[in-house]
Write a protein that holds these residues in place. Structure first.
Motif, PDB file in Angstrom:
ATOM      1  N   PHE A 163       0.802  -1.217   0.000  1.00 22.55           N
ATOM      2  CA  PHE A 163       0.000   0.000   0.000  1.00 22.55           C
ATOM      3  C   PHE A 163       0.841   1.276   0.000  1.00 22.55           C
ATOM      4  CE2 PHE A 163      -2.919  -3.154   1.831  1.00 22.55           C
ATOM      5  CZ  PHE A 163      -4.026  -2.953   1.021  1.00 22.55           C
ATOM      6  N   GLY A 164       2.148   1.134  -0.207  1.00 24.88           N
ATOM      7  CA  GLY A 164       3.002   2.304  -0.337  1.00 24.88           C
ATOM      8  C   GLY A 164       3.256   3.044   0.959  1.00 24.88           C
ATOM      9  N   VAL A 165       3.254   2.322   2.082  1.00 21.17           N
ATOM     10  CA  VAL A 165       3.513   2.929   3.392  1.00 21.17           C
ATOM     11  C   VAL A 165       4.954   2.627   3.789  1.00 21.17           C
ATOM     12  CG1 VAL A 165       2.835   2.942   5.830  1.00 21.17           C
ATOM     13  CG2 VAL A 165       1.103   2.674   4.036  1.00 21.17           C
ATOM     14  N   PRO A 166       5.677   3.598   4.417  1.00 24.14           N
ATOM     15  CA  PRO A 166       7.070   3.348   4.826  1.00 24.14           C
ATOM     16  C   PRO A 166       7.205   2.073   5.635  1.00 24.14           C
ATOM     17  CG  PRO A 166       6.533   5.656   5.126  1.00 24.14           C
ATOM     18  CD  PRO A 166       5.251   4.969   4.732  1.00 24.14           C
ATOM     19  N   GLN A 167       8.217   1.282   5.286  1.00 22.86           N
ATOM     20  CA  GLN A 167       8.391  -0.037   5.893  1.00 22.86           C
ATOM     21  C   GLN A 167       9.323   0.016   7.101  1.00 22.86           C
ATOM     22  OE1 GLN A 167       9.093  -3.111   2.795  1.00 22.86           O
ATOM     23  NE2 GLN A 167       8.894  -1.403   1.395  1.00 22.86           N
ATOM     24  N   LYS A 168       9.048   0.904   8.014  1.00 16.92           N
ATOM     25  CA  LYS A 168       9.844   0.997   9.231  1.00 16.92           C
ATOM     26  C   LYS A 168       8.916   1.214  10.415  1.00 16.92           C
ATOM     27  CE  LYS A 168      10.799   5.957   8.569  1.00 16.92           C
ATOM     28  NZ  LYS A 168      10.170   6.518   9.769  1.00 16.92           N
ATOM     29  N   ARG A 169       9.434   0.891  11.598  1.00 16.25           N
ATOM     30  CA  ARG A 169       8.625   1.019  12.804  1.00 16.25           C
ATOM     31  C   ARG A 169       9.529   1.433  13.950  1.00 16.25           C
ATOM     32  NH1 ARG A 169       3.559   0.283  13.480  1.00 16.25           N
ATOM     33  NH2 ARG A 169       2.579  -0.417  15.425  1.00 16.25           N
ATOM     34  N   GLY A 170       9.059   2.360  14.762  1.00 15.55           N
ATOM     35  CA  GLY A 170       9.810   2.816  15.924  1.00 15.55           C
ATOM     36  C   GLY A 170       9.201   2.264  17.202  1.00 15.55           C
ATOM     37  N   VAL A 171      10.039   1.683  18.055  1.00 15.42           N
ATOM     38  CA  VAL A 171       9.588   1.108  19.327  1.00 15.42           C
ATOM     39  C   VAL A 171      10.475   1.658  20.437  1.00 15.42           C
ATOM     40  CG1 VAL A 171       9.236  -1.002  20.656  1.00 15.42           C
ATOM     41  CG2 VAL A 171       8.797  -0.997  18.183  1.00 15.42           C
ATOM     42  N   LEU A 172       9.856   2.137  21.497  1.00 18.57           N
ATOM     43  CA  LEU A 172      10.586   2.707  22.628  1.00 18.57           C
ATOM     44  C   LEU A 172      10.302   1.903  23.887  1.00 18.57           C
ATOM     45  CD1 LEU A 172      12.252   4.981  23.996  1.00 18.57           C
ATOM     46  CD2 LEU A 172      10.093   6.217  24.324  1.00 18.57           C
TER      47      LEU A 172
END
Length: 398
Positions: A163-172
């Motif tokens: 779907f063209g969404v950035p393929q990264k994720r931030g976890v804190l």
């Protein structure tokens, strides 16, 4: 700064010297700390010699080990599934600093490069599979952590790409020291190795070197799906309205936003600070997608730690429920310190004495002034974190 040509020449020299211990020309390698750990634990140290036909030089120490090699070569033998390969580690305290993990390079025979890769990867998977101990945390928090890290790598990034969404994720992961953040990171590291994902550990000193060499973006990149752990990045995440802006703030925010990544990637941050002390721009949606609060362990979690990680001899001599009750509000790290006190006192008296260990532990905390929180918890700042981030527990930013 030393020129690239000189760096290359010095590295080539070390490769040639190390290759003299191998059969044929050598090929230089940079290994991360996890693979170094695999070689040290699974390999057999065959010989230790100097560089350029000189005797090895040791640093003499006052500790029990007595000495440490600082200039010389160490040759290890690795075996797996009938395949045998030798690899040499080079220590050279005289050489100018080289970038990244090349400061202590490894050398393998060029003809054995593929064999070395197969053997060390298989040994790595087996070793981390055996040590894959799940962290002690609530089932809900553990599931959220898994879904937003390993689960994302297994399926989430493919959907985002479609779907063209950035393929990264931030976890804190945040909370006071000793409450399980490191335990959770070790579990994720083991899961990455077991499932074939990359794991990269970036510390503050790595960032300082990268700033000097203008290679910060490389710290935020992976060649394949995986997790990058940014451990204890408190200085780069503090509230700028309180401590003032710095180049570190700008670097972190720009790198999180500007990295072009074609593969799935998780940015995993840990901090000992509270959310109200962090910069609201860092916590913005799209940069941090999942926030998990590591609070002092509950009675059930303390009971699990004692029953699962304390030796059977200790458990047989103590009343576990007394330990659990008296350690209310204590962290996992403090429980580990209590176990250490028990063992040290056992070596002295040949008996397990919980009351004495508990008394000694409490006495060591006494001081003329009030107790101060460990780490960055002693900062008192006005809250500028978004409202969603102040509820405690696990916050899903979606």
């Amino acid at each position: 700064m030393m020129s690239f040509e000189k760096q290359q020449a010095e590295f080539d020299y070390l490769v040639r010297r190390a290759a003299e211990l191998l059969d044929g020309p050598g090929r230089g390698l940079a290994l991360d700390w996890a693979l170094v750990n695999v070689i040290e634990q699974c390999g057999k140290l065959e010989l230790r010699t100097g560089v350029d036909r000189q005797p090895p030089i040791h640093q003499v120490q006052s500790g029990r080990v007595g000495h440490e090699l600082i200039i010389g070569c160490e040759c290890y033998r690795l075996e797996h599934g009938g395949e045998v390969v030798r690899v040499v580690r080079v220590h050279n305290g005289f050489m100018s600093p080289l970038p990244g993990n090349l400061e202590t390079p490894w050398v393998v025979a060029a003809a054995d490069y593929r064999r070395f890769y197969r053997v060390v990867q298989r040994l790595s998977r087996e070793m981390f599979r055996d040590k894959n101990v799940a962290p002690i945390m609530s089932a809900t928090d553990q599931q959220r952590l898994f879904q937003n890290t390993i689960g994302f790598l297994e399926q989430g990034h493919e959907v985002l790409a479609h779907f063209g969404v950035p393929q990264k994720r931030g976890v804190l992961l945040y909370g006071s020291p000793g409450n399980g953040k490191t335990m959770a990171c070790r579990w994720l590291m083991s899961e990455c190795h077991r499932r074939g994902y990359l794991w990269k550990h970036v510390a503050m000193d790595h960032l300082a070197v990268a700033q000097e060499r203008h290679t910060v973006q490389n710290l935020f990149r992976l060649s394949e799906p995986g997790i990058i752990l940014f451990d204890d990045f408190d200085l780069g995440m503090r509230d700028r309205n309180t401590v003032g802006p710095s180049s570190l703030h700008s670097i972190l925010l720009a790198a999180l936003d500007g990295v072009e990544q074609k593969q799935g990637i998780i940015y995993l941050f840990t901090t000992n600070m509270q959310l109200k002390e962090l910069d609201s721009a860092f916590l913005r949606r799209g940069r941090m997608d999942q926030v998990i609060h590591f609070q002092p362990p509950t009675a059930e979690q303390r009971r699990r730690l004692v029953l699962e990680f304390w030796h059977a001899d200790i458990l047989g001599a103590l009343d576990v429920e007394t330990v659990v009750t008296q350690t209310e509000g204590r962290s996992f790290a403090e429980l580990d310190e209590l176990k250490k006190l028990l063992v040290l006192q056992f070596l002295e008296t040949d008996r397990w004495d919980w009351p004495r260990a508990w008394e000694t532990f409490n006495a060591s905390e006494q001081s003329p002034g009030p107790r101060r929180p460990i780490g960055f918890g002693n900062y008192r700042r006005q809250s500028l974190a978004p409202e969603w981030a102040l509820d405690g527990g696990v916050d899903d930013i979606e």
